[in-house]
Design a protein around this motif. Structure first.
Motif, PDB file in Angstrom:
ATOM      1  N   ASP A 135      26.408  42.300  69.285  1.00 45.93           N
ATOM      2  CA  ASP A 135      25.885  43.602  68.880  1.00 45.93           C
ATOM      3  C   ASP A 135      26.269  43.851  67.422  1.00 45.93           C
ATOM      4  OD1 ASP A 135      26.989  46.753  68.743  1.00 45.93           O
ATOM      5  OD2 ASP A 135      24.938  46.450  69.445  1.00 45.93           O
ATOM      6  N   PRO A 136      25.286  44.062  66.532  1.00 42.18           N
ATOM      7  CA  PRO A 136      25.602  44.186  65.109  1.00 42.18           C
ATOM      8  C   PRO A 136      26.615  45.283  64.769  1.00 42.18           C
ATOM      9  CG  PRO A 136      23.267  43.817  65.382  1.00 42.18           C
ATOM     10  CD  PRO A 136      23.836  44.031  66.766  1.00 42.18           C
ATOM     11  N   SER A 137      26.466  46.464  65.333  1.00 38.47           N
ATOM     12  CA  SER A 137      27.401  47.532  64.977  1.00 38.47           C
ATOM     13  C   SER A 137      28.813  47.221  65.466  1.00 38.47           C
ATOM     14  CB  SER A 137      26.919  48.887  65.500  1.00 38.47           C
ATOM     15  OG  SER A 137      26.768  48.870  66.899  1.00 38.47           O
ATOM     16  N   HIS A 138      28.933  46.691  66.664  1.00 34.44           N
ATOM     17  CA  HIS A 138      30.248  46.349  67.199  1.00 34.44           C
ATOM     18  C   HIS A 138      30.892  45.230  66.379  1.00 34.44           C
ATOM     19  CE1 HIS A 138      33.078  44.176  69.825  1.00 34.44           C
ATOM     20  NE2 HIS A 138      33.423  45.398  70.191  1.00 34.44           N
ATOM     21  N   GLU A 139      30.134  44.198  66.073  1.00 30.54           N
ATOM     22  CA  GLU A 139      30.686  43.049  65.350  1.00 30.54           C
ATOM     23  C   GLU A 139      31.046  43.403  63.915  1.00 30.54           C
ATOM     24  OE1 GLU A 139      31.720  40.250  66.689  1.00 30.54           O
ATOM     25  OE2 GLU A 139      31.075  41.061  68.612  1.00 30.54           O
ATOM     26  N   LEU A 140      30.227  44.223  63.244  1.00 33.93           N
ATOM     27  CA  LEU A 140      30.566  44.637  61.879  1.00 33.93           C
ATOM     28  C   LEU A 140      31.832  45.493  61.876  1.00 33.93           C
ATOM     29  CD1 LEU A 140      27.031  45.420  60.433  1.00 33.93           C
ATOM     30  CD2 LEU A 140      28.544  43.539  59.761  1.00 33.93           C
ATOM     31  N   ALA A 141      31.956  46.397  62.834  1.00 28.56           N
ATOM     32  CA  ALA A 141      33.156  47.236  62.918  1.00 28.56           C
ATOM     33  C   ALA A 141      34.395  46.385  63.200  1.00 28.56           C
ATOM     34  CB  ALA A 141      32.983  48.302  63.995  1.00 28.56           C
ATOM     35  N   ALA A 142      34.269  45.411  64.096  1.00 30.81           N
ATOM     36  CA  ALA A 142      35.405  44.544  64.423  1.00 30.81           C
ATOM     37  C   ALA A 142      35.816  43.705  63.218  1.00 30.81           C
ATOM     38  CB  ALA A 142      35.058  43.645  65.615  1.00 30.81           C
ATOM     39  N   LEU A 143      34.849  43.174  62.477  1.00 30.26           N
ATOM     40  CA  LEU A 143      35.179  42.403  61.279  1.00 30.26           C
ATOM     41  C   LEU A 143      35.817  43.305  60.229  1.00 30.26           C
ATOM     42  CD1 LEU A 143      35.206  39.816  59.615  1.00 30.26           C
ATOM     43  CD2 LEU A 143      32.829  40.327  58.942  1.00 30.26           C
ATOM     44  N   ALA A 144      35.307  44.513  60.090  1.00 26.86           N
ATOM     45  CA  ALA A 144      35.902  45.462  59.138  1.00 26.86           C
ATOM     46  C   ALA A 144      37.368  45.704  59.479  1.00 26.86           C
ATOM     47  CB  ALA A 144      35.119  46.769  59.133  1.00 26.86           C
ATOM     48  N   MET A 189      36.694  42.370  46.815  1.00 26.98           N
ATOM     49  CA  MET A 189      35.927  41.202  47.231  1.00 26.98           C
ATOM     50  C   MET A 189      34.840  41.670  48.187  1.00 26.98           C
ATOM     51  SD  MET A 189      37.335  37.826  49.086  1.00 26.98           S
ATOM     52  CE  MET A 189      36.213  36.559  49.627  1.00 26.98           C
ATOM     53  N   LEU A 190      33.691  41.049  48.128  1.00 34.53           N
ATOM     54  CA  LEU A 190      32.578  41.391  49.002  1.00 34.53           C
ATOM     55  C   LEU A 190      32.484  40.353  50.112  1.00 34.53           C
ATOM     56  CD1 LEU A 190      30.385  43.568  49.024  1.00 34.53           C
ATOM     57  CD2 LEU A 190      28.946  42.030  47.717  1.00 34.53           C
ATOM     58  N   VAL A 191      32.545  40.790  51.360  1.00 34.65           N
ATOM     59  CA  VAL A 191      32.352  39.897  52.501  1.00 34.65           C
ATOM     60  C   VAL A 191      30.965  40.185  53.057  1.00 34.65           C
ATOM     61  CG1 VAL A 191      33.120  39.258  54.821  1.00 34.65           C
ATOM     62  CG2 VAL A 191      34.815  39.751  53.039  1.00 34.65           C
ATOM     63  N   CYS A 192      30.105  39.184  53.013  1.00 28.75           N
ATOM     64  CA  CYS A 192      28.715  39.309  53.446  1.00 28.75           C
ATOM     65  C   CYS A 192      28.598  38.759  54.871  1.00 28.75           C
ATOM     66  CB  CYS A 192      27.802  38.512  52.519  1.00 28.75           C
ATOM     67  SG  CYS A 192      27.977  38.947  50.782  1.00 28.75           S
ATOM     68  N   ALA A 193      28.309  39.632  55.819  1.00 31.32           N
ATOM     69  CA  ALA A 193      28.261  39.235  57.226  1.00 31.32           C
ATOM     70  C   ALA A 193      26.830  39.298  57.752  1.00 31.32           C
ATOM     71  CB  ALA A 193      29.164  40.132  58.055  1.00 31.32           C
ATOM     72  N   ARG A 194      26.424  38.230  58.398  1.00 29.94           N
ATOM     73  CA  ARG A 194      25.118  38.160  59.060  1.00 29.94           C
ATOM     74  C   ARG A 194      25.375  38.086  60.556  1.00 29.94           C
ATOM     75  NH1 ARG A 194      20.680  38.703  61.322  1.00 29.94           N
ATOM     76  NH2 ARG A 194      19.079  37.113  61.295  1.00 29.94           N
ATOM     77  N   VAL A 195      24.768  39.003  61.313  1.00 29.73           N
ATOM     78  CA  VAL A 195      24.980  39.055  62.758  1.00 29.73           C
ATOM     79  C   VAL A 195      23.729  38.550  63.474  1.00 29.73           C
ATOM     80  CG1 VAL A 195      25.619  40.492  64.723  1.00 29.73           C
ATOM     81  CG2 VAL A 195      26.422  41.116  62.432  1.00 29.73           C
ATOM     82  N   ASP A 196      23.927  37.585  64.368  1.00 28.45           N
ATOM     83  CA  ASP A 196      22.835  37.084  65.212  1.00 28.45           C
ATOM     84  C   ASP A 196      22.960  37.775  66.564  1.00 28.45           C
ATOM     85  OD1 ASP A 196      21.056  35.769  66.848  1.00 28.45           O
ATOM     86  OD2 ASP A 196      21.713  33.747  66.265  1.00 28.45           O
ATOM     87  N   PRO A 197      22.098  38.756  66.857  1.00 31.21           N
ATOM     88  CA  PRO A 197      22.219  39.498  68.115  1.00 31.21           C
ATOM     89  C   PRO A 197      21.742  38.726  69.339  1.00 31.21           C
ATOM     90  CG  PRO A 197      20.344  40.301  66.874  1.00 31.21           C
ATOM     91  CD  PRO A 197      21.035  39.272  66.006  1.00 31.21           C
ATOM     92  N   SER A 198      21.179  37.527  69.140  1.00 34.02           N
ATOM     93  CA  SER A 198      20.673  36.755  70.276  1.00 34.02           C
ATOM     94  C   SER A 198      21.735  35.841  70.876  1.00 34.02           C
ATOM     95  CB  SER A 198      19.456  35.919  69.842  1.00 34.02           C
ATOM     96  OG  SER A 198      19.866  34.869  68.982  1.00 34.02           O
ATOM     97  N   ARG A 199      22.988  35.926  70.372  1.00 36.62           N
ATOM     98  CA  ARG A 199      24.060  35.065  70.849  1.00 36.62           C
ATOM     99  C   ARG A 199      25.300  35.899  71.142  1.00 36.62           C
ATOM    100  NH1 ARG A 199      22.642  29.841  70.155  1.00 36.62           N
ATOM    101  NH2 ARG A 199      24.763  29.091  70.383  1.00 36.62           N
ATOM    102  N   TYR A 200      26.259  35.295  71.850  1.00 39.42           N
ATOM    103  CA  TYR A 200      27.532  35.967  72.123  1.00 39.42           C
ATOM    104  C   TYR A 200      28.686  34.982  71.936  1.00 39.42           C
ATOM    105  CZ  TYR A 200      27.367  33.702  76.729  1.00 39.42           C
ATOM    106  OH  TYR A 200      27.307  32.783  77.743  1.00 39.42           O
TER     107      TYR A 200
END
Length: 168
Positions: free
Chosen positions: A98-107, A33-44
Protein backbone atom coordinates in the motif's frame (compact mmCIF):
# COMPACT_ATOMS: atom_id res chain seq x y z
CA UNK A 1 29.50 12.39 11.24
CA UNK A 2 25.72 12.51 11.84
CA UNK A 3 23.31 11.11 9.29
CA UNK A 4 22.08 13.75 6.83
CA UNK A 5 18.55 15.10 7.05
CA UNK A 6 16.27 13.30 4.60
CA UNK A 7 13.29 14.32 2.51
CA UNK A 8 11.26 11.43 1.14
CA UNK A 9 9.58 11.78 -2.25
CA UNK A 10 7.12 9.28 -3.68
CA UNK A 11 7.89 8.84 -7.37
CA UNK A 12 5.35 7.85 -9.99
CA UNK A 13 6.76 7.60 -13.54
CA UNK A 14 4.04 9.67 -15.23
CA UNK A 15 4.38 12.60 -12.80
CA UNK A 16 8.11 12.40 -12.29
CA UNK A 17 9.44 15.75 -13.50
CA UNK A 18 7.46 18.37 -11.66
CA UNK A 19 7.32 16.44 -8.36
CA UNK A 20 11.06 15.70 -8.35
CA UNK A 21 11.93 19.29 -9.23
CA UNK A 22 9.91 20.60 -6.28
CA UNK A 23 11.31 17.92 -3.94
CA UNK A 24 14.85 18.84 -5.05
CA UNK A 25 14.11 22.48 -4.29
CA UNK A 26 13.10 21.53 -0.73
CA UNK A 27 16.12 19.26 -0.33
CA UNK A 28 18.41 22.08 -1.42
CA UNK A 29 16.80 24.60 0.96
CA UNK A 30 16.99 22.16 3.90
CA UNK A 31 20.45 20.84 2.91
CA UNK A 32 18.87 17.39 2.97
CA UNK A 33 19.31 14.19 1.04
CA UNK A 34 16.41 13.19 -1.20
CA UNK A 35 15.20 9.58 -1.00
CA UNK A 36 13.12 8.73 -4.06
CA UNK A 37 10.73 5.84 -3.35
CA UNK A 38 8.70 3.96 -5.94
CA UNK A 39 5.92 1.75 -4.57
CA UNK A 40 4.60 -1.25 -6.52
CA UNK A 41 1.09 -1.84 -5.13
CA UNK A 42 0.74 -5.16 -6.99
CA UNK A 43 3.23 -6.91 -4.67
CA UNK A 44 3.75 -7.52 -0.95
CA UNK A 45 6.80 -8.05 1.28
CA UNK A 46 7.69 -11.64 2.16
CA UNK A 47 10.93 -11.10 4.09
CA UNK A 48 13.11 -8.11 5.04
CA UNK A 49 16.85 -8.53 5.43
CA UNK A 50 19.09 -6.59 7.82
CA UNK A 51 20.86 -4.86 4.91
CA UNK A 52 17.57 -3.22 3.78
CA UNK A 53 16.83 -5.57 0.88
CA UNK A 54 13.60 -7.55 0.82
CA UNK A 55 11.80 -10.24 -1.11
CA UNK A 56 8.31 -9.82 -2.49
CA UNK A 57 5.50 -11.78 -4.11
CA UNK A 58 2.68 -10.60 -6.38
CA UNK A 59 -0.77 -10.19 -4.87
CA UNK A 60 -2.16 -12.28 -7.75
CA UNK A 61 -1.82 -15.91 -6.56
CA UNK A 62 -1.48 -17.11 -10.16
CA UNK A 63 1.86 -15.32 -10.46
CA UNK A 64 4.17 -17.14 -8.03
CA UNK A 65 7.20 -14.95 -8.60
CA UNK A 66 9.32 -14.56 -5.44
CA UNK A 67 12.11 -12.04 -6.02
CA UNK A 68 14.50 -9.70 -4.30
CA UNK A 69 13.27 -6.22 -5.12
CA UNK A 70 15.54 -3.83 -6.97
CA UNK A 71 14.83 -0.33 -8.22
CA UNK A 72 13.90 -0.12 -11.92
CA UNK A 73 17.06 1.01 -13.76
CA UNK A 74 15.25 2.99 -16.47
CA UNK A 75 13.32 4.91 -13.80
CA UNK A 76 16.55 5.47 -11.88
CA UNK A 77 18.13 6.90 -15.06
CA UNK A 78 15.18 9.27 -15.54
CA UNK A 79 15.47 10.39 -11.91
CA UNK A 80 19.22 10.93 -12.38
CA UNK A 81 18.65 13.11 -15.46
CA UNK A 82 16.38 15.38 -13.40
CA UNK A 83 18.30 15.44 -10.12
CA UNK A 84 21.98 15.38 -11.09
CA UNK A 85 21.95 18.95 -12.49
CA UNK A 86 20.53 20.19 -9.15
CA UNK A 87 23.51 19.03 -7.09
CA UNK A 88 21.16 17.51 -4.49
CA UNK A 89 22.27 14.26 -2.83
CA UNK A 90 19.80 11.51 -3.61
CA UNK A 91 19.14 7.80 -3.53
CA UNK A 92 16.38 5.43 -4.67
CA UNK A 93 14.35 2.89 -2.73
CA UNK A 94 11.98 0.25 -4.12
CA UNK A 95 8.88 -0.48 -2.03
CA UNK A 96 5.90 -2.80 -2.41
CA UNK A 97 2.42 -2.77 -0.90
CA UNK A 98 0.00 0.00 0.00
CA UNK A 99 1.67 3.26 -1.11
CA UNK A 100 0.60 5.41 1.83
CA UNK A 101 1.54 2.77 4.40
CA UNK A 102 4.90 2.00 2.79
CA UNK A 103 5.86 5.67 2.34
CA UNK A 104 4.99 6.40 5.98
CA UNK A 105 6.97 3.36 7.17
CA UNK A 106 10.02 4.37 5.11
CA UNK A 107 9.73 7.93 6.42
CA UNK A 108 9.91 6.48 9.94
CA UNK A 109 12.93 4.30 9.08
CA UNK A 110 14.92 7.22 7.62
CA UNK A 111 13.48 9.82 10.04
CA UNK A 112 12.42 12.03 7.11
CA UNK A 113 11.85 15.75 7.63
CA UNK A 114 8.82 15.55 5.31
CA UNK A 115 7.15 13.48 2.63
CA UNK A 116 6.58 14.93 -0.86
CA UNK A 117 4.00 13.42 -3.23
CA UNK A 118 2.18 14.54 -6.36
CA UNK A 119 -1.53 14.78 -7.02
CA UNK A 120 -3.39 12.21 -9.07
CA UNK A 121 -3.22 12.16 -12.82
CA UNK A 122 -5.81 14.42 -14.47
CA UNK A 123 -8.70 12.91 -16.35
CA UNK A 124 -11.00 9.94 -16.06
CA UNK A 125 -8.30 7.30 -15.47
CA UNK A 126 -6.80 9.20 -12.52
CA UNK A 127 -10.24 9.84 -11.04
CA UNK A 128 -11.22 6.18 -11.42
CA UNK A 129 -7.96 4.97 -9.87
CA UNK A 130 -8.38 7.34 -6.91
CA UNK A 131 -11.98 6.17 -6.45
CA UNK A 132 -10.86 2.55 -6.03
CA UNK A 133 -7.57 3.05 -4.20
CA UNK A 134 -8.08 6.35 -2.40
CA UNK A 135 -5.76 9.31 -2.41
CA UNK A 136 -2.23 8.56 -1.23
CA UNK A 137 -1.90 12.17 -0.07
CA UNK A 138 -5.15 12.00 1.93
CA UNK A 139 -4.13 8.71 3.54
CA UNK A 140 -0.70 10.10 4.45
CA UNK A 141 -2.20 13.29 5.87
CA UNK A 142 -4.34 11.26 8.27
CA UNK A 143 -2.08 8.31 9.09
CA UNK A 144 1.37 9.66 9.90
CA UNK A 145 2.91 12.56 11.83
CA UNK A 146 5.37 14.16 9.41
CA UNK A 147 4.72 17.25 7.31
CA UNK A 148 3.30 16.34 3.92
CA UNK A 149 3.84 18.41 0.79
CA UNK A 150 1.44 17.73 -2.06
CA UNK A 151 2.74 19.04 -5.39
CA UNK A 152 -0.12 19.94 -7.73
CA UNK A 153 -0.22 18.74 -11.30
CA UNK A 154 1.15 21.49 -13.58
CA UNK A 155 -1.92 21.09 -15.79
CA UNK A 156 -4.19 22.22 -12.96
CA UNK A 157 -5.95 25.45 -13.91
CA UNK A 158 -5.93 27.90 -11.03
CA UNK A 159 -9.00 29.74 -12.35
CA UNK A 160 -11.15 26.59 -12.64
CA UNK A 161 -13.79 25.94 -9.98
CA UNK A 162 -12.98 23.06 -7.63
CA UNK A 163 -14.48 19.65 -8.47
CA UNK A 164 -16.91 19.76 -5.53
CA UNK A 165 -18.51 22.91 -6.99
CA UNK A 166 -18.91 21.54 -10.51
CA UNK A 167 -20.06 18.05 -9.58
CA UNK A 168 -17.21 16.44 -11.60
Amino acid sequence: MPDPDVILVGVVPRQLGHVLEKAAEFASRFDAMLVCARVDPSRYVVERFTDGRFTSMPIDPDLADLRIEIFDESLRDRIASILEPTGVRWSVQPLVGDPSHELAALADRVDALMIVVGTRAPGFRGTLQEFFTGSVAAHLAHRQHRPLVVVPNPETRTNAPPPWETGK
